[in-house]
Design a protein around this motif. Structure first.
Motif, PDB file in Angstrom:
ATOM      1  N   ASP A 195       0.820  -1.074   0.207  1.00 31.74           N
ATOM      2  CA  ASP A 195       0.035   0.148  -0.044  1.00 31.74           C
ATOM      3  C   ASP A 195       0.924   1.236   0.223  1.00 31.74           C
ATOM      4  O   ASP A 195       2.164   1.270  -0.189  1.00 31.74           O
ATOM      5  N   ALA A 196       0.180   2.532   0.297  1.00 31.19           N
ATOM      6  CA  ALA A 196       0.830   3.945  -0.084  1.00 31.19           C
ATOM      7  C   ALA A 196       1.960   3.665   1.033  1.00 31.19           C
ATOM      8  O   ALA A 196       2.829   4.558   1.103  1.00 31.19           O
ATOM      9  N   PHE A 197       1.916   2.940   2.249  1.00 26.06           N
ATOM     10  CA  PHE A 197       2.856   3.507   3.335  1.00 26.06           C
ATOM     11  C   PHE A 197       3.873   2.403   3.295  1.00 26.06           C
ATOM     12  O   PHE A 197       4.596   2.285   4.246  1.00 26.06           O
ATOM     13  N   ASP A 198       4.098   1.616   2.401  1.00 28.14           N
ATOM     14  CA  ASP A 198       5.130   0.600   2.130  1.00 28.14           C
ATOM     15  C   ASP A 198       6.270   1.465   1.423  1.00 28.14           C
ATOM     16  O   ASP A 198       6.615   1.396   0.445  1.00 28.14           O
ATOM     17  N   THR A 199       6.850   2.428   2.042  1.00 27.47           N
ATOM     18  CA  THR A 199       7.791   3.181   1.632  1.00 27.47           C
ATOM     19  C   THR A 199       9.298   3.113   2.078  1.00 27.47           C
ATOM     20  O   THR A 199       9.468   2.141   2.800  1.00 27.47           O
ATOM     21  N   THR A 248       5.581   8.434  12.371  1.00 26.00           N
ATOM     22  CA  THR A 248       4.480   9.430  12.445  1.00 26.00           C
ATOM     23  C   THR A 248       4.643  10.883  11.900  1.00 26.00           C
ATOM     24  O   THR A 248       3.787  11.543  11.685  1.00 26.00           O
ATOM     25  N   LEU A 249       6.171  10.985  11.676  1.00 29.24           N
ATOM     26  CA  LEU A 249       6.405  12.297  11.052  1.00 29.24           C
ATOM     27  C   LEU A 249       6.438  12.302   9.719  1.00 29.24           C
ATOM     28  O   LEU A 249       6.222  13.329   8.925  1.00 29.24           O
ATOM     29  N   LYS A 250       5.914  11.217   8.918  1.00 30.08           N
ATOM     30  CA  LYS A 250       5.494  11.239   7.708  1.00 30.08           C
ATOM     31  C   LYS A 250       4.359  10.873   7.682  1.00 30.08           C
ATOM     32  O   LYS A 250       3.694  10.307   8.620  1.00 30.08           O
ATOM     33  N   PRO A 251       3.735  10.636   6.310  1.00 30.85           N
ATOM     34  CA  PRO A 251       2.392  10.090   6.237  1.00 30.85           C
ATOM     35  C   PRO A 251       2.140   8.818   6.607  1.00 30.85           C
ATOM     36  O   PRO A 251       3.119   7.697   6.192  1.00 30.85           O
ATOM     37  N   HIS A 252       1.126   8.506   7.070  1.00 32.90           N
ATOM     38  CA  HIS A 252       0.732   7.123   7.608  1.00 32.90           C
ATOM     39  C   HIS A 252      -0.810   6.997   7.836  1.00 32.90           C
ATOM     40  O   HIS A 252      -1.449   7.840   7.568  1.00 32.90           O
ATOM     41  N   LEU A 253      -1.232   5.695   8.042  1.00 30.16           N
ATOM     42  CA  LEU A 253      -2.744   5.477   7.938  1.00 30.16           C
ATOM     43  C   LEU A 253      -3.557   6.373   8.868  1.00 30.16           C
ATOM     44  O   LEU A 253      -4.590   6.792   8.301  1.00 30.16           O
ATOM     45  N   LEU A 254      -3.183   6.645  10.104  1.00 28.79           N
ATOM     46  CA  LEU A 254      -4.004   7.435  10.853  1.00 28.79           C
ATOM     47  C   LEU A 254      -3.994   8.827  10.482  1.00 28.79           C
ATOM     48  O   LEU A 254      -5.098   9.354  10.477  1.00 28.79           O
ATOM     49  N   VAL A 269      -4.298   1.792  14.173  1.00 31.63           N
ATOM     50  CA  VAL A 269      -5.656   1.598  13.792  1.00 31.63           C
ATOM     51  C   VAL A 269      -5.947   0.006  14.004  1.00 31.63           C
ATOM     52  O   VAL A 269      -5.340  -0.549  13.278  1.00 31.63           O
ATOM     53  N   CYS A 270      -7.037  -0.275  14.976  1.00 32.80           N
ATOM     54  CA  CYS A 270      -7.153  -1.797  15.034  1.00 32.80           C
ATOM     55  C   CYS A 270      -8.622  -1.966  15.258  1.00 32.80           C
ATOM     56  O   CYS A 270      -9.431  -0.959  15.358  1.00 32.80           O
ATOM     57  N   ALA A 285      -8.855   3.983  17.164  1.00 30.07           N
ATOM     58  CA  ALA A 285      -7.265   4.389  16.980  1.00 30.07           C
ATOM     59  C   ALA A 285      -6.773   4.408  18.607  1.00 30.07           C
ATOM     60  O   ALA A 285      -7.254   4.557  19.474  1.00 30.07           O
ATOM     61  N   LEU A 286      -5.574   3.776  18.743  1.00 24.97           N
ATOM     62  CA  LEU A 286      -4.795   3.565  20.077  1.00 24.97           C
ATOM     63  C   LEU A 286      -3.693   4.100  20.139  1.00 24.97           C
ATOM     64  O   LEU A 286      -2.865   4.228  19.148  1.00 24.97           O
TER      65      LEU A 286
END
Length: 202
Positions: free
Chosen positions: A48-52, A76-82, A144-145, A176-177
């Motif tokens: 997906d888009a977060f496999d960078t 989390t300083l980069k784009p991520h799912l949440l 996210v779970c 989200a946790l």
């Protein structure tokens, strides 16, 4: 029992074959198994888009090269799912920080799952997550779970903060946790799954 391997951009070349197997297992679980059609691709690899280049993979690898389990960490300083897909799960802004990573794509190979009892393989992956995070200087994990996860993690002795309300999503009830990484959580998880104090990281 298998060991967990930390794979990032610096050593990814050495794990090319294992990473391809990992993406194939992800496809088997999330696309074929859970029917997540929005991530379906023409080839049987779930990427997906977060496999960078910034992603860190925790791969559970058997002696014969089989992928037994895995997880992914994204800064989390980069784009991520949440931040990009599910910001509505947070009351306020999604947590960000140099020592906060997002935990996604946790799985155990279907052949290692145990119906009605804890899977020791799951214990290895969860201990690997805590152990790797400690070694990488990660203090907190956002995730996210499914809605059942907070109680399950708290039973393991993990410190969990709910960041917002449960959302009824086509893939299930999710939330989200924010999870605290700690030696105490690692020790209690080892105890819960009957693992000794030896490192699960290769």
């Amino acid at each position: 029992m298998f060991k967990m391997h930390i794979v990032d951009w610096s050593n990814r070349q050495a794990y090319q074959d294992q990473l391809e197997r990992y993406f194939r297992v992800r496809h088997e679980i999330y696309v074929s198994g859970r029917q997540w059609r929005q991530i379906e691709r023409p080839i049987p690899l779930e990427i997906d888009a977060f496999d960078t280049n910034d992603a860190i993979y925790l791969l559970g690898i058997e002696d014969d090269g089989t992928i037994a389990g895995g997880s992914r960490l994204v800064p989390t300083l980069k784009p991520h799912l949440l931040s990009e897909v599910f910001p509505m799960l947070v009351d306020g802004e999604p947590p960000r920080g140099a020592d906060i990573y997002e935990w996604t794509r946790f799985f155990i190979s279907p052949s290692l799952r145990r119906s009605g009892s804890p899977s020791r393989a799951a214990g290895v992956v969860l201990c690997g997550l805590q152990e790797a995070s400690l070694s990488l200087g990660i203090g907190q994990l956002s995730v996210v779970c499914e809605a059942f996860w907070p109680a399950r993690l708290e039973q393991l002795g993990w410190s969990v903060t709910r960041l917002g309300q449960v959302l009824n999503h086509p893939d299930g009830r999710i939330l989200a946790l924010l999870i605290q990484v700690s030696e105490e959580a690692l020790a209690s998880t080892r105890l819960a799954y009957g693992l000794d104090d030896a490192s699960v990281i290769a």
